[in-house]
Each structure stands twice: as C-alpha cells, then as structure tokens.
Design a protein around this motif. Sequence first.
Motif, mmCIF file in Angstrom:
data_model
loop_
_atom_site.group_PDB
_atom_site.id
_atom_site.type_symbol
_atom_site.label_atom_id
_atom_site.label_comp_id
_atom_site.label_asym_id
_atom_site.label_seq_id
_atom_site.Cartn_x
_atom_site.Cartn_y
_atom_site.Cartn_z
ATOM 1 N N ILE A 16 0.828 -1.283 0.142
ATOM 2 C CA ILE A 16 0.214 -0.159 -0.074
ATOM 3 C C ILE A 16 0.780 1.242 0.099
ATOM 4 C CG2 ILE A 16 -1.594 1.199 1.289
ATOM 5 C CD1 ILE A 16 -2.488 -1.465 2.518
ATOM 6 N N ARG A 17 0.807 2.143 -1.049
ATOM 7 C CA ARG A 17 1.722 3.166 -1.210
ATOM 8 C C ARG A 17 0.896 4.380 -1.029
ATOM 9 N NH1 ARG A 17 4.248 1.493 -5.009
ATOM 10 N NH2 ARG A 17 6.075 0.912 -3.723
ATOM 11 N N ILE A 18 1.292 5.360 -0.010
ATOM 12 C CA ILE A 18 0.830 6.664 0.119
ATOM 13 C C ILE A 18 1.588 7.687 -0.202
ATOM 14 C CG2 ILE A 18 -0.821 5.648 1.709
ATOM 15 C CD1 ILE A 18 0.857 6.630 4.021
ATOM 16 N N LYS A 19 1.119 8.843 -0.139
ATOM 17 C CA LYS A 19 1.926 10.256 -0.335
ATOM 18 C C LYS A 19 2.479 10.539 0.585
ATOM 19 C CE LYS A 19 1.298 14.670 -3.012
ATOM 20 N NZ LYS A 19 0.251 15.423 -3.636
ATOM 21 N N GLU A 20 3.851 11.109 0.497
ATOM 22 C CA GLU A 20 4.407 11.588 1.900
ATOM 23 C C GLU A 20 5.004 10.809 2.924
ATOM 24 O OE1 GLU A 20 2.720 14.939 3.583
ATOM 25 O OE2 GLU A 20 2.264 15.964 1.567
ATOM 26 N N PHE A 30 -1.264 0.297 12.547
ATOM 27 C CA PHE A 30 -1.404 -0.566 11.262
ATOM 28 C C PHE A 30 -0.870 -1.826 11.763
ATOM 29 C CE2 PHE A 30 -1.430 3.886 9.839
ATOM 30 C CZ PHE A 30 -2.504 3.840 8.860
ATOM 31 N N ASP A 31 -1.233 -2.477 12.912
ATOM 32 C CA ASP A 31 -0.687 -3.817 13.311
ATOM 33 C C ASP A 31 0.525 -4.324 12.649
ATOM 34 O OD1 ASP A 31 -3.440 -3.990 14.450
ATOM 35 O OD2 ASP A 31 -4.078 -4.247 12.383
ATOM 36 N N ASP A 32 0.618 -5.207 11.848
ATOM 37 C CA ASP A 32 1.884 -5.841 11.756
ATOM 38 C C ASP A 32 2.390 -5.425 10.321
ATOM 39 O OD1 ASP A 32 1.933 -7.570 14.155
ATOM 40 O OD2 ASP A 32 0.630 -9.156 12.995
ATOM 41 N N LEU A 33 1.801 -4.496 9.561
ATOM 42 C CA LEU A 33 2.242 -3.928 8.596
ATOM 43 C C LEU A 33 3.767 -3.027 8.722
ATOM 44 C CD1 LEU A 33 -0.916 -2.462 6.774
ATOM 45 C CD2 LEU A 33 0.282 -4.669 6.428
ATOM 46 N N SER A 34 4.408 -3.487 7.788
ATOM 47 C CA SER A 34 5.910 -2.658 7.718
ATOM 48 C C SER A 34 5.826 -1.265 7.242
ATOM 49 C CB SER A 34 7.045 -3.516 6.728
ATOM 50 O OG SER A 34 8.180 -2.961 6.704
ATOM 51 N N ILE A 35 6.274 -0.411 7.774
ATOM 52 C CA ILE A 35 6.314 1.021 7.350
ATOM 53 C C ILE A 35 7.769 1.476 6.729
ATOM 54 C CG2 ILE A 35 6.109 3.345 7.557
ATOM 55 C CD1 ILE A 35 4.055 2.625 9.943
ATOM 56 N N ASP A 51 -7.965 -10.747 5.018
ATOM 57 C CA ASP A 51 -9.055 -10.864 4.513
ATOM 58 C C ASP A 51 -9.500 -9.497 3.966
ATOM 59 O OD1 ASP A 51 -10.074 -9.674 6.660
ATOM 60 O OD2 ASP A 51 -10.915 -11.683 7.565
ATOM 61 N N GLN A 52 -10.668 -9.386 3.151
ATOM 62 C CA GLN A 52 -10.960 -7.941 2.850
ATOM 63 C C GLN A 52 -11.596 -7.053 3.808
ATOM 64 O OE1 GLN A 52 -11.126 -6.872 -0.865
ATOM 65 N NE2 GLN A 52 -9.589 -8.173 -0.536
ATOM 66 N N PRO A 53 -12.232 -7.548 4.833
ATOM 67 C CA PRO A 53 -12.692 -6.944 6.030
ATOM 68 C C PRO A 53 -11.580 -5.998 6.398
ATOM 69 C CG PRO A 53 -13.926 -8.541 6.093
ATOM 70 C CD PRO A 53 -12.949 -8.882 5.009
ATOM 71 N N ALA A 54 -10.172 -6.667 6.794
ATOM 72 C CA ALA A 54 -9.040 -6.120 7.559
ATOM 73 C C ALA A 54 -8.491 -5.213 6.540
ATOM 74 C CB ALA A 54 -8.250 -7.319 7.746
ATOM 75 N N LEU A 55 -8.509 -5.503 5.139
ATOM 76 C CA LEU A 55 -7.784 -4.537 4.105
ATOM 77 C C LEU A 55 -8.714 -3.284 4.300
ATOM 78 C CD1 LEU A 55 -6.231 -3.474 1.960
ATOM 79 C CD2 LEU A 55 -7.710 -4.743 0.500
ATOM 80 N N TYR A 56 -10.034 -3.212 4.234
ATOM 81 C CA TYR A 56 -11.033 -2.048 4.413
ATOM 82 C C TYR A 56 -10.725 -1.365 5.592
ATOM 83 C CZ TYR A 56 -13.364 -4.292 0.555
ATOM 84 O OH TYR A 56 -13.933 -4.905 -0.826
ATOM 85 N N GLY A 57 -10.395 -2.007 6.674
ATOM 86 C CA GLY A 57 -9.965 -1.390 7.873
ATOM 87 C C GLY A 57 -9.120 -0.568 7.832
ATOM 88 N N ILE A 58 -7.838 -1.255 7.112
ATOM 89 C CA ILE A 58 -6.552 -0.465 7.083
ATOM 90 C C ILE A 58 -6.786 0.804 6.033
ATOM 91 C CG2 ILE A 58 -4.318 -0.383 5.727
ATOM 92 C CD1 ILE A 58 -4.234 -3.446 6.979
ATOM 93 N N LEU A 62 -6.335 4.948 6.965
ATOM 94 C CA LEU A 62 -5.721 5.941 6.083
ATOM 95 C C LEU A 62 -6.404 7.117 5.770
ATOM 96 C CD1 LEU A 62 -3.635 3.219 3.978
ATOM 97 C CD2 LEU A 62 -2.820 4.721 5.346
ATOM 98 N N SER A 63 -7.593 6.748 5.782
ATOM 99 C CA SER A 63 -8.478 7.803 5.339
ATOM 100 C C SER A 63 -8.718 8.713 6.596
ATOM 101 C CB SER A 63 -9.995 7.455 5.015
ATOM 102 O OG SER A 63 -10.814 8.424 4.815
ATOM 103 N N GLN A 64 -8.993 8.045 7.704
ATOM 104 C CA GLN A 64 -8.980 8.881 8.988
ATOM 105 C C GLN A 64 -7.787 9.790 9.173
ATOM 106 O OE1 GLN A 64 -9.964 5.859 11.710
ATOM 107 N NE2 GLN A 64 -12.162 5.735 11.293
#
Length: 101
Positions: A16-20, A30-35, A51-58, A62-64
């Motif tokens: 998942i790529r984000i700006k800045e 972001f739990d176990d995701l690497s930054i 699963d998809q619900p976990a992806l939507y949660g992430i 990000l939106s928040q």
Amino acid sequence: MKEQPHETEQNMYYLIRIKEHLDATWQSWFDDLSIQHEETGTTLLSGNIPDQPALYGIMLKLSQIGVTLLSVEAEELHIPAKDGVSQSFAAQSNEERKEQQ
C-alpha cells in the motif's frame, strides 16, 4: 447461508503506497504492516492481511488520518521462513505448509 471466500480472497500480501512519509509512531495503529519510507517521498506499507474486511479497515484508518492513497497491490501470501527470509506461499512445498499450521 454465506458462501466461503475463495482462497485467493484470503491471506494476501499487500503493498500500500501513500503520498509523503508516514511517521513511525503510526506503526502500532497499522498492526503488523511494515512502514518503509521511499526515496520518492512516499511511504510503503506492506504485509500479510488476512481478508478483505481487514484491508478495508486499513483503508479506513488511512482515510481517517488524511493521507493520500497512491496504490494498492496484492501479491501471493508471504510466509517468514525459518531463516528469517520470507517467501511466497506458492513457493513453499506441501511439507513446509503443514509445518506452519
């Protein structure tokens, strides 16, 4: 009765790529995701998402926090090997898969 999701809909490795650059203090959110900060001024969040619900949660998180989403890519599941190097689920033998269950 709810249908069982297909195997490809579960346990995927996401990039998942984000700006800045996202500050490292967000790691626990972001739990176990690497930054990883990239030279281009973007941040790459990566890791296994169950699963998809976990992806939507992430995506909601990000939106928040108001970041700009640049891309989302899904790959085969990455599983940490015994030597610390991850490998894709497809590259594992059946014996290795059974050992990890």
